[in-house]
Enzyme design. Structure first.
Site, short mmCIF file in Angstrom:
data_model
loop_
_atom_site.label_atom_id
_atom_site.label_comp_id
_atom_site.label_asym_id
_atom_site.label_seq_id
_atom_site.Cartn_x
_atom_site.Cartn_y
_atom_site.Cartn_z
N HIS A 218 -58.77 51.03 -9.37
CA HIS A 218 -57.65 51.78 -8.78
C HIS A 218 -56.76 50.80 -8.04
O HIS A 218 -57.15 49.68 -7.75
CB HIS A 218 -58.18 52.83 -7.80
CG HIS A 218 -58.79 54.03 -8.47
ND1 HIS A 218 -58.34 55.30 -8.27
CD2 HIS A 218 -59.80 54.13 -9.37
CE1 HIS A 218 -59.07 56.15 -8.99
NE2 HIS A 218 -59.96 55.46 -9.68
N GLY A 219 -55.53 51.23 -7.73
CA GLY A 219 -54.62 50.37 -6.98
C GLY A 219 -54.14 49.19 -7.82
O GLY A 219 -53.82 48.13 -7.30
N ASP B 293 -57.08 63.39 -11.38
CA ASP B 293 -57.30 62.18 -10.58
C ASP B 293 -57.43 62.50 -9.09
O ASP B 293 -56.66 63.29 -8.54
CB ASP B 293 -56.09 61.26 -10.82
CG ASP B 293 -56.20 59.91 -10.15
OD1 ASP B 293 -57.29 59.33 -10.16
OD2 ASP B 293 -55.16 59.44 -9.63
N HIS B 294 -58.39 61.85 -8.41
CA HIS B 294 -58.56 62.00 -6.96
C HIS B 294 -58.57 63.44 -6.51
O HIS B 294 -57.76 63.85 -5.67
CB HIS B 294 -57.45 61.25 -6.19
CG HIS B 294 -57.64 59.77 -6.18
ND1 HIS B 294 -58.67 59.15 -5.52
CD2 HIS B 294 -56.93 58.77 -6.78
CE1 HIS B 294 -58.58 57.84 -5.69
NE2 HIS B 294 -57.55 57.59 -6.47
N HIS C 208 -54.37 51.13 -2.96
CA HIS C 208 -53.35 52.02 -3.54
C HIS C 208 -51.96 51.75 -2.96
O HIS C 208 -51.83 51.21 -1.86
CB HIS C 208 -53.70 53.48 -3.26
CG HIS C 208 -54.88 53.98 -4.02
ND1 HIS C 208 -56.14 53.98 -3.51
CD2 HIS C 208 -54.98 54.48 -5.28
CE1 HIS C 208 -56.99 54.48 -4.41
NE2 HIS C 208 -56.32 54.79 -5.50
N SER D 71 -51.39 48.65 -9.35
CA SER D 71 -49.98 48.28 -9.23
C SER D 71 -49.81 47.02 -8.39
O SER D 71 -48.80 46.33 -8.50
CB SER D 71 -49.17 49.42 -8.61
OG SER D 71 -49.17 50.53 -9.47
#
Ligand SMILES: [Zn+2]
Length: 287
Positions: A214-215, A83-84, A186, A217
């Site tokens: 993404h992000g 990831d990333h 994020h 959460s």
């Protein structure tokens, strides 16, 4: 169950109109919590190891080897995703050794570069990764907050991926999935983000590869379900696990002020993180 690959998990999600939950691993106990939560939910997942997690350990082999063992011994399908991955030297090492560690996919992140440089860097690494049989995700329209402890960058969560640019980007780079900027950011510890669902729908309709959020959460369960209905097919979750994790450690240490055995508080952390994983698997896999 044998080791799964992102390509197959995402294809199955596309066919079902759901998404693949992808959780970030920092420590061995994170990986244990993720596999255990996925098993309770009966949902296939990705263990994802980011460049930041690799930098924390100072090397990638021990953690990836542990993830490979856990992923291949679970009772549900578990794949390993990188990831990333930003730095091209590390990206090349990981692409070369991915097969050894059972990793079937990589996210090449050149999103901080301008459009032309992002296309050039992503195309080069995607070609190398495809030559090794890897599934490739890339990012267009920098999704902020990636540096964790540092302040989120000024353009997030305002950054947006432009649909026509996204179509051109996918055609130019040949990537298999695209991470898009639609309002999430994020490292959010509260579920307070809003999403541009109309933009997500147009991106899903126009971009010929699966979209990645993404992000996640920072997004409520209800909004997450709406994002998946709008076309998201892979959902990345990191911070939500660490919020539960750290709360469990803090609660244990506040009560057991004389305790020194890490197994005690890490058991609490792992249990709480596994519960979050199981819950999000239900939400994301649409069960
Ligand atoms: Zn991310």
């Amino acid at each position: 169950v044998t080791l799964a690959r992102a390509k197959d998990l995402v294809s199955a999600a596309v066919a079902r109109g759901t998404a693949v939950p992808a959780f970030n691993v920092i420590t061995l106990e994170h990986a244990e919590a993720i596999v255990s939560g996925a098993e309770s939910a009966g949902v296939g997942v990705l263990l994802q190891i980011s460049e930041n997690a690799i930098r924390y350990h100072g090397r990638f082999a021990p953690l990836l080897a542990a993830c490979r063992e856990l992923a291949s011994s679970g009772s549900v399908s578990v794949g390993i995703h990188l990831d990333h991955i930003e730095a091209s030297g590390l990206a090349r090492d990981l692409i070369d050794r991915a097969e050894t560690f059972g990793a079937g996919s990589i996210m090449v992140d050149a999103s901080t570069l301008d459009y032309v440089a992002n296309v050039a860097e992503t195309s080069r690494l995607a070609a190398d990764a495809h030559a090794r049989g890897l599934w490739v995700e890339a990012e267009l329209g920098a999704i902020g907050g990636k540096d964790g402890a540092k302040a989120p960058s000024a353009h997030a969560p305002g950054a947006r991926t432009d649909p026509s640019e996204a179509i051109a980007f996918v055609a130019a780079t040949g990537v298999d999935a695209l991470a898009v900027a639609v309002g999430s950011s994020h490292a959010m510890t509260e579920k307070s983000a809003s999403l541009d669902l109309a933009l997500l729908e147009s991106l899903a309709a126009e971009v010929p590869v699966p979209l990645v959020l993404h992000g996640s959460s920072g997004i409520s369960d209800a909004l997450l379900a709406q994002a998946i209905a709008a076309g998201v097919r892979k959902v990345n979750v990191g911070t939500a696990l660490n919020v539960a994790w750290t709360a469990a450690v803090r609660a244990y240490l506040a009560t057991e002020t004389g305790g020194v055995d890490p197994r005690r508080y890490l058991t609490a952390a792992r249990t709480e993180a596994a519960a979050v994983v199981a819950h999000l698997c239900d939400v994301i896999a649409g069960r």
